[in-house]
Enzyme design. Sequence first.
Site, PDB file in Angstrom:
ATOM      1  N   ASP A   1       0.862  -1.110   0.040  1.00 18.47           N
ATOM      2  CA  ASP A   1       0.113   0.058  -0.054  1.00 18.47           C
ATOM      3  C   ASP A   1       0.895   1.286  -0.246  1.00 18.47           C
ATOM      4  O   ASP A   1       1.930   1.207   0.348  1.00 18.47           O
ATOM      5  CB  ASP A   1      -0.749  -0.147   1.289  1.00 18.47           C
ATOM      6  CG  ASP A   1      -1.895  -1.193   1.349  1.00 18.47           C
ATOM      7  OD1 ASP A   1      -2.183  -1.486   0.032  1.00 18.47           O
ATOM      8  OD2 ASP A   1      -2.432  -1.559   2.423  1.00 18.47           O
TER       9      ASP A   1
ATOM     10  N   TYR B   1       6.841  -9.768   6.720  1.00 19.62           N
ATOM     11  CA  TYR B   1       6.859  -8.367   6.975  1.00 19.62           C
ATOM     12  C   TYR B   1       7.376  -7.776   8.417  1.00 19.62           C
ATOM     13  O   TYR B   1       7.193  -8.700   9.413  1.00 19.62           O
ATOM     14  CB  TYR B   1       5.491  -7.589   6.992  1.00 19.62           C
ATOM     15  CG  TYR B   1       4.851  -7.765   5.434  1.00 19.62           C
ATOM     16  CD1 TYR B   1       4.728  -6.490   4.772  1.00 19.62           C
ATOM     17  CD2 TYR B   1       4.149  -8.743   4.851  1.00 19.62           C
ATOM     18  CE1 TYR B   1       4.183  -6.186   3.675  1.00 19.62           C
ATOM     19  CE2 TYR B   1       3.461  -8.474   3.813  1.00 19.62           C
ATOM     20  CZ  TYR B   1       3.669  -7.289   2.955  1.00 19.62           C
ATOM     21  OH  TYR B   1       3.341  -7.321   1.608  1.00 19.62           O
TER      22      TYR B   1
END
Length: 281
Positions: free
Chosen positions: A57, A126
């Site tokens: 994003d 992540y």
Amino acid sequence: MGEVVRVRLDLGYDGTDFSGWAAQPGRRTVEAELSAALTTILRGPEPVRLTVAGRTDAGVHARGQVAHADVDADAWGQLPGRSERSPEEALWSRLAGVLADDVVVKRVCVASPGFDARFSATSRRYLYRLADDVATHDPLRRRDTVSVRGHLDAEAMNDAANLLVGLHDFAAFCKQREGATTVRTLLALAWERGADAVLAGTVVADAFCHSMVRSLVGALVPVGEGRRDVDWQAAVMTGGVRDPGVRVMPPHGLSLEEVTYPPDGQLAARARETRANRIRQ
């Protein structure tokens, strides 16, 4: 396009000044910048299309992003020109000269047979960075670390995180997309305080749905603050709908660190399995 060569690109980027990975009209995105660079270098009549392991994003960073592109075989073979470099070396060097400083292609290679950057992947890892002590806030890390008020209890956050690990429907932590499944296998979710006093959360799954990582972190921060019980976020997950108490954390604390793949001989089978599972789910 006639015969093509599938090229794998390993890259990293500072997501601060990008509107995410995916190309969007009128916005600066990683995909658009990389595609434009490849198209220019390869002198393609059409923009080079890219497939990526994780569509990050706006504001999210990456150290271990992976993408692939199918390029014209003749254009690929002509990359070295009169030099003795391989096409891989030539493309890597020329990308370094064309791309802006906030995107770095670390490696270029011909993809192994059956490789698909998205569907062959077995996991994505992540990292989310939280600074909860104002005395140790580092202004030089403000672009990749989120500051929160009040000390966070890492042990409580880990106890809560353990309840989320496994195969579940994570609809409560995802922004719904029509026709997309929210069933995922969360392989690991753990917090550790580093030497710089920053609380780093490692999140690993087979794949992630939209905003899932930042929502998971947002569900654990209230536990670390003592405002929610350890089993609260597990109850939210079981509920299956987005809870207003779950905050989607800021994007700049998040970075895609690693994408893993099976051995070369299993790449095609993994891609077929992933596609089939997405349809069944």
